[in-house]
Scaffold this motif. Structure first.
Motif, PDB file in Angstrom:
ATOM      1  N   THR A   1     -10.834  18.556  -7.069  1.00 24.25           N
ATOM      2  CA  THR A   1      -9.901  18.396  -5.953  1.00 24.25           C
ATOM      3  C   THR A   1      -9.966  16.991  -5.377  1.00 24.25           C
ATOM      4  OG1 THR A   1     -10.108  20.745  -5.382  1.00 24.25           O
ATOM      5  CG2 THR A   1      -9.262  19.276  -3.674  1.00 24.25           C
ATOM      6  N   TYR A   2     -11.164  16.454  -5.266  1.00 25.09           N
ATOM      7  CA  TYR A   2     -11.343  15.103  -4.720  1.00 25.09           C
ATOM      8  C   TYR A   2     -10.587  14.076  -5.565  1.00 25.09           C
ATOM      9  CZ  TYR A   2     -13.668  10.995  -2.773  1.00 25.09           C
ATOM     10  OH  TYR A   2     -13.924   9.794  -2.163  1.00 25.09           O
ATOM     11  N   HIS A   3     -10.786  14.129  -6.867  1.00 24.82           N
ATOM     12  CA  HIS A   3     -10.136  13.156  -7.753  1.00 24.82           C
ATOM     13  C   HIS A   3      -8.631  13.402  -7.856  1.00 24.82           C
ATOM     14  CE1 HIS A   3     -13.829  11.211  -8.913  1.00 24.82           C
ATOM     15  NE2 HIS A   3     -14.376  12.369  -9.241  1.00 24.82           N
ATOM     16  N   THR A   4      -8.226  14.658  -7.740  1.00 25.92           N
ATOM     17  CA  THR A   4      -6.795  14.968  -7.757  1.00 25.92           C
ATOM     18  C   THR A   4      -6.096  14.353  -6.554  1.00 25.92           C
ATOM     19  OG1 THR A   4      -7.149  17.041  -8.958  1.00 25.92           O
ATOM     20  CG2 THR A   4      -5.090  16.827  -7.736  1.00 25.92           C
ATOM     21  N   LYS A   5      -6.750  14.400  -5.403  1.00 24.86           N
ATOM     22  CA  LYS A   5      -6.176  13.809  -4.190  1.00 24.86           C
ATOM     23  C   LYS A   5      -5.959  12.310  -4.363  1.00 24.86           C
ATOM     24  CE  LYS A   5      -5.975  17.309  -1.277  1.00 24.86           C
ATOM     25  NZ  LYS A   5      -4.677  17.773  -0.710  1.00 24.86           N
ATOM     26  N   ILE A   6      -6.915  11.642  -4.962  1.00 21.23           N
ATOM     27  CA  ILE A   6      -6.799  10.195  -5.154  1.00 21.23           C
ATOM     28  C   ILE A   6      -5.646   9.859  -6.098  1.00 21.23           C
ATOM     29  CG2 ILE A   6      -7.944   8.157  -6.109  1.00 21.23           C
ATOM     30  CD1 ILE A   6     -10.569   9.251  -5.059  1.00 21.23           C
TER      31      ILE A   6
END
Length: 323
Positions: free
Chosen positions: A218-223
């Motif tokens: 989720t963290y990398h998807t947000k970026i």
């Protein structure tokens, strides 16, 4: 006869009957946790706490400082241990012969596991999940606005209504605003936008409350999701720097290191994590409680109305004055 055997058993058998001293095996906390970790279902939460990307201390801070009622705290433990009375649990763990179908009683599309209930049910996405997400976003917005002297508001987060736009001589703070750019970008509405006028920098802040096993993804998807918008904003507003700052916490209160670090970069101290964590846990608690009380018939379900969020754009002079 027994007395004779007992006297003769000088450690000749595992019972060692000649030893009359009662042996106690202490159950230490480490031993109990070690035993829990061996359990596939109950131990998953404790194994998650040992992951390198997880801040174990902050993930458990709510036990000391959240001041939840004992009944609520116990139910949260049950959610974390995945021992909630879902259809999937009854069918495969309890082996209830009356449960022939473990499909979700609301969406009818996926197995009714605790992970599905607290994060993946399409029926709850725009109501309960959104309310939990928005409560976290309100905490962040209120803390930032207070820190930057944009407001003097002492109301609790659950009654706080964020202003769509706040400004002083140093900062601009936007809440849930659509950003219009020359390039047609569909993902153009981060939760919070902070612009530092004195350094000509901007920060796109987006909140997520996923399942624990999806924290990193989720963290990398947000970026990646907001990268194109960040590039366009930097060019459009002639910014020196434009950052993307995902704030991710799991729906059962697991705090990743990234959340601690990103909050520090916003000059927010660790005390805000307790507020965020409590809001998330209470949100998850209410979601599960409400879900378990729902009828099996979707037609009888009465969900809370979708929370209205402010719809708008940057002020009309945004592209001229950098607002």
């Amino acid at each position: 006869m027994f007395r004779t055997i007992r006297r003769a058993d000088l450690n000749h058998t595992p019972l060692n009957l000649s030893n009359t001293e009662e042996i106690h095996t202490p159950h230490t906390i480490d031993k109990i946790i070690s035993g829990l970790k061996q359990k596939q279902l109950d131990g998953k939460f404790y194994k998650d706490l040992e992951e390198t990307h997880v801040n174990k201390k902050m993930s458990l801070i709510w036990l000391k400082k959240s001041s939840l009622y004992a009944e609520t705290e116990g139910f949260v433990f049950a959610i974390q241990d995945q021992v909630i009375n879902t259809k999937n649990y009854r069918k495969y763990i309890i082996k209830d012969p009356n449960i022939r179908n473990d499909c979700c009683r609301l969406c009818k599309a996926k197995p009714e596991t605790i992970q599905h209930i607290i994060s993946s049910c399409s029926i709850l996405a725009q109501t309960d999940y959104k309310a939990r997400h928005d409560n976290v976003a309100k905490i962040i917005h209120k803390e930032l606005a207070t820190l930057m002297n944009l407001i003097e508001d002492t109301t609790p987060y659950y009654t706080y209504i964020p202003s769509p736009f706040l400004e002083n001589n140093k900062y601009k703070l936007y809440w849930d605003r659509t950003i219009l750019t020359d390039l047609n970008i569909t993902v153009n509405r981060p939760d919070i936008i902070l612009i530092k006028k004195h350094t000509n920098e901007a920060i796109l802040i987006d909140i997520a409350v996923p399942n624990t096993n999806n924290i990193i993804q989720t963290y990398h998807t947000k970026i990646s999701k907001y990268l194109q918008l960040s590039i366009e904003m930097k060019s459009m507003l002639n910014l020196k720097k434009n950052s993307i700052l995902p704030l991710v916490i799991s729906n059962v209160g697991v705090v990743p290191n990234s959340l601690v670090e990103n909050l520090k970069s916003l000059h927010l101290n660790d005390s805000i994590i307790i507020k965020i964590q409590k809001a998330v846990l209470l949100g998850t608690y209410h979601i599960v409680r409400k879900f378990l009380e729902q009828s099996d018939h979707v037609s009888q379900i009465r969900l809370a109305p979708v929370g209205q969020s402010s719809v708008g754009h940057f002020p009309s002079d945004a592209r001229i004055n950098g607002r």
